[in-house]
Design a protein around this motif. Structure first.
Motif, short mmCIF file in Angstrom:
data_model
loop_
_atom_site.label_atom_id
_atom_site.label_comp_id
_atom_site.label_asym_id
_atom_site.label_seq_id
_atom_site.Cartn_x
_atom_site.Cartn_y
_atom_site.Cartn_z
N VAL A 196 0.80 -1.23 0.00
CA VAL A 196 0.00 0.00 0.00
C VAL A 196 0.84 1.28 0.00
O VAL A 196 0.43 2.29 -0.58
N PHE A 197 2.01 1.28 0.64
CA PHE A 197 2.80 2.51 0.69
C PHE A 197 3.32 2.92 -0.69
O PHE A 197 3.24 4.10 -1.05
N PRO A 198 3.87 1.99 -1.50
CA PRO A 198 4.26 2.40 -2.86
C PRO A 198 3.08 2.89 -3.68
O PRO A 198 3.21 3.84 -4.46
N ALA A 199 1.92 2.24 -3.52
CA ALA A 199 0.74 2.66 -4.28
C ALA A 199 0.31 4.07 -3.88
O ALA A 199 -0.09 4.88 -4.73
N GLU A 200 0.42 4.39 -2.59
CA GLU A 200 0.06 5.74 -2.14
C GLU A 200 1.02 6.78 -2.73
O GLU A 200 0.60 7.86 -3.17
N ALA A 201 2.33 6.48 -2.73
CA ALA A 201 3.31 7.42 -3.29
C ALA A 201 3.06 7.65 -4.78
O ALA A 201 3.15 8.79 -5.27
N THR A 202 2.73 6.60 -5.51
CA THR A 202 2.46 6.74 -6.94
C THR A 202 1.22 7.58 -7.18
O THR A 202 1.19 8.46 -8.06
N GLY A 309 6.42 1.40 9.93
CA GLY A 309 5.53 1.88 8.88
C GLY A 309 6.08 3.12 8.21
O GLY A 309 6.03 3.25 6.97
N GLU A 310 6.59 4.05 9.02
CA GLU A 310 7.18 5.26 8.45
C GLU A 310 8.42 4.92 7.62
O GLU A 310 8.69 5.55 6.59
N LEU A 311 9.17 3.91 8.08
CA LEU A 311 10.36 3.51 7.33
C LEU A 311 10.00 2.91 5.98
O LEU A 311 10.72 3.10 5.00
N VAL A 312 8.88 2.18 5.94
CA VAL A 312 8.44 1.65 4.65
C VAL A 312 8.12 2.79 3.70
O VAL A 312 8.50 2.78 2.52
N GLU A 313 7.44 3.82 4.22
CA GLU A 313 7.12 4.98 3.39
C GLU A 313 8.39 5.70 2.96
O GLU A 313 8.52 6.13 1.81
N THR A 314 9.34 5.83 3.90
CA THR A 314 10.61 6.47 3.56
C THR A 314 11.38 5.64 2.54
O THR A 314 12.01 6.19 1.63
N ARG A 315 11.33 4.33 2.68
CA ARG A 315 12.01 3.47 1.72
C ARG A 315 11.44 3.65 0.32
O ARG A 315 12.18 3.68 -0.68
#
Length: 562
Positions: A196-202, A309-315
């Motif tokens: 979900v985090f990559p999808a949100e960034a896209t 979770g924040e690290l996944v978003e940062t990654r």
């Protein structure tokens, strides 16, 4: 079509830490010191429960002196924790800002030197998102996430060592009751977060791109009454972003289950500890140490889940930033400043080019311009004149064929050398917010005011500059909006005069200037480049007639000039 590395919507996230390390290596000393100070502050915090537990044992033994000493130790540890933590945060922020500054400069440099075709192939919003928002997330990572991560991981390590030393049996109990369920919850969260985090960034980048495109075309939208179309598209992209955010929040909700696990583990620990104390197998102070330490330990694990979770978003952000830095990197194998050609002509052999594989624009063109030759490039709109001009200047790499200046392939010239030798003045001259002098300064070599005045005088534009409100210091507004199209072209010509290139390509550079001024400028440029090569793309008959040679294009092919 010539290979261009396109940015991935969902770039590879594997080995992000290894890929980002070369950018961190110059700052490893400062980062290492910050990490060491942070771990010392965490160690001070870890020892507080041990001091309190020992103080409780002193109370039970009616040892007043021991109670005073260990109470004082608690105060010393708390103060040490506070001072060390503050210093660690300062050191981490300082080192992090230096890393972010280097990354931002690297991104600007690579985008500035990236092939024009690479920039044009991507939405402005996506490039802007990766060059600003993703780098800002790196800054947040160093300011907030790194201190939290170091503190939490350090506390887990130090607390584990301390608790095992006090009672390995109780620690094993905590590990079974607490560790197992937390591992399951962590796996569920990680599995959802990776999706979900990559999808949100896209989705966020898509919204930024749509908004950027709409703002760029705002005049057309208003004139055509198409604002609703743009709004509908933006609403559709925003709805998709909203769905992505909701999916992210559902993934984060797995973390809330840790509170139930923590409550159950504390209750079990309290009951078993009381039973062991009653049986004489354990001191009350040990139970107190476990209750205090595990409370913070549970909190640390809970916080660590959020940080994860924040690290996944940062990654994801780092992966998108690295994708930009790697895709926009200069081609490997290009020499840095060598070879250095002498003066000579410009030759193109068997040039083919297309913006898409199934839509060729140029078809096997072979032509040459001798040193010092002045020639015109003519043809109907869409015949490929501007595309050919950009290839001749090295802004586009041909899909097939070569372009050589003075016998040297343009691909083998360093970018700075190429820009100094061959200059293109486009029909739409790009401006920045600021003064006329600021816009003229966008020229290789950092020209000073004296050089600017000489260029104005050589082109006979001293009267025009003197007529501006503040001369070279006239504020042109946002992106030079106070200048007309013709005045922008004058700025482009002045930039060329500052460089004084050996090959000058004019793409309708005098099209929006009145005929009298255009004639004067063309004459001045002709004198200025009497011994230099000049290629002029023009539709104006008077401009074409003044050129000794004309090259004609039709549908991307050379045809006899009329």
């Amino acid at each position: 079509m010539a290979d261009i590395r396109m940015l991935a919507d969902l770039p590879e996230q594997a080995r992000v830490a290894r890929r980002i390390w070369p950018y961190l290596r110059p700052h490893r000393g400062a980062l290492g010191l910050a990490v060491a100070v942070s771990l010392l502050s965490t160690l001070a915090l870890t020892l507080v429960p041990a001091a309190i537990g020992t103080a409780v044992d002193r109370i039970e033994a009616r040892d007043r002196d021991g109670l005073i000493w260990y109470s004082a130790a608690v105060i010393v540890l708390v103060v040490a924790r506070m001072l060390l933590l503050r210093q660690a945060e300062i050191l981490l922020t300082r080192a992090g800002e230096r890393v972010v500054r280097d990354l931002r400069e690297r991104a600007v440099e690579r985008l500035g030197r990236a092939p024009l075709r690479f920039v044009e192939a991507h939405r402005d919003g996506d490039l802007l998102q990766r060059g600003t928002v993703e780098i800002a997330e790196v800054a947040t990572f160093f300011r907030a996430q790194v201190p939290d991560l170091l503190s939490l991981c350090g506390y887990l390590l130090f607390s584990t060592v301390m608790l095992v030393g006090y009672s390995w049996q109780l620690f094993l109990l905590v590990l079974v009751v607490f560790g197992g369920p937390m591992f399951v919850l962590g796996r569920l969260f990680r599995r959802a977060a990776d999706r979900v985090f990559p999808a949100e960034a896209t989705a966020e980048a898509t919204v930024a791109g749509t908004l950027q495109e709409g703002l760029g075309a705002r005049e057309q939208l208003q004139v055509a009454g198409a604002t609703r179309v743009w709004s509908a598209r933006l609403r559709r992209d925003t709805d998709a972003y909203h769905r992505a955010v909701r999916a992210t929040q559902r993934a984060v909700s797995w973390v809330e289950g840790t509170w139930l696990v923590q409550g159950a583990a504390t209750a079990v620990l309290l009951v078993v500890g009381a039973y062991l104390v009653a049986g004489g197998d354990l001191r009350v102070g040990v139970v107190v140490v476990f209750l205090l330490a595990t409370r913070d330990l549970f909190g640390a694990v809970d916080d660590l889940t959020y940080v994860a979770g924040e690290l996944v978003e940062t990654r994801v952000g780092l992966a998108r930033l690295l994708d930009l830095l790697e895709a926009a990197a200069p081609p490997e194998g290009r020499p840095a400043g060598t070879p250095t050609p002498g003066s000579g002509g410009l030759e193109a052999h068997d040039i083919a080019f297309g913006y898409h594989d199934d839509l060729p624009v140029l078809h096997g063109l072979t032509l040459a311009f001798a040193r010092g030759e002045h020639a015109g490039l003519v043809g109907e709109t869409g015949s490929g004149k501007t595309t050919l001009a950009k290839i001749l200047c090295g802004l586009y790499a041909p899909d097939r064929g070569t372009v050589r200046y003075a016998g040297v392939d343009l691909a083998d010239l360093a970018p700075d050398e190429l820009r100094r030798r061959i200059v293109l003045i486009p029909q739409q001259v790009h401006m920045i917010s600021g003064t006329l002098a600021d816009n003229l300064a966008l020229t290789p070599g950092d020209p000073d005011r004296a050089a600017m005045r000489r260029a104005v005088d050589r082109l006979g534009l001293d009267g025009w500059v003197a007529g501006l409100p503040a001369g070279l210091d006239t504020d042109l507004g946002a992106r030079g909006e106070s200048f007309s199209a013709g005045e922008r072209q004058l700025v482009g010509l002045l930039r060329a005069a500052l460089i004084d290139p050996e090959v000058l390509v004019l793409d309708e550079a005098t099209a929006d200037i009145d005929a009298r001024t255009a004639t004067a400028l063309e004459t001045a440029i002709g004198v200025l480049h009497r011994d230099r090569t000049m290629i002029v793309i023009a539709h104006r008959p008077t401009t074409i007639e003044r050129l000794p040679r004309t090259v004609a294009l039709a549908a991307g092919r050379l045809v006899p000039a009329r």
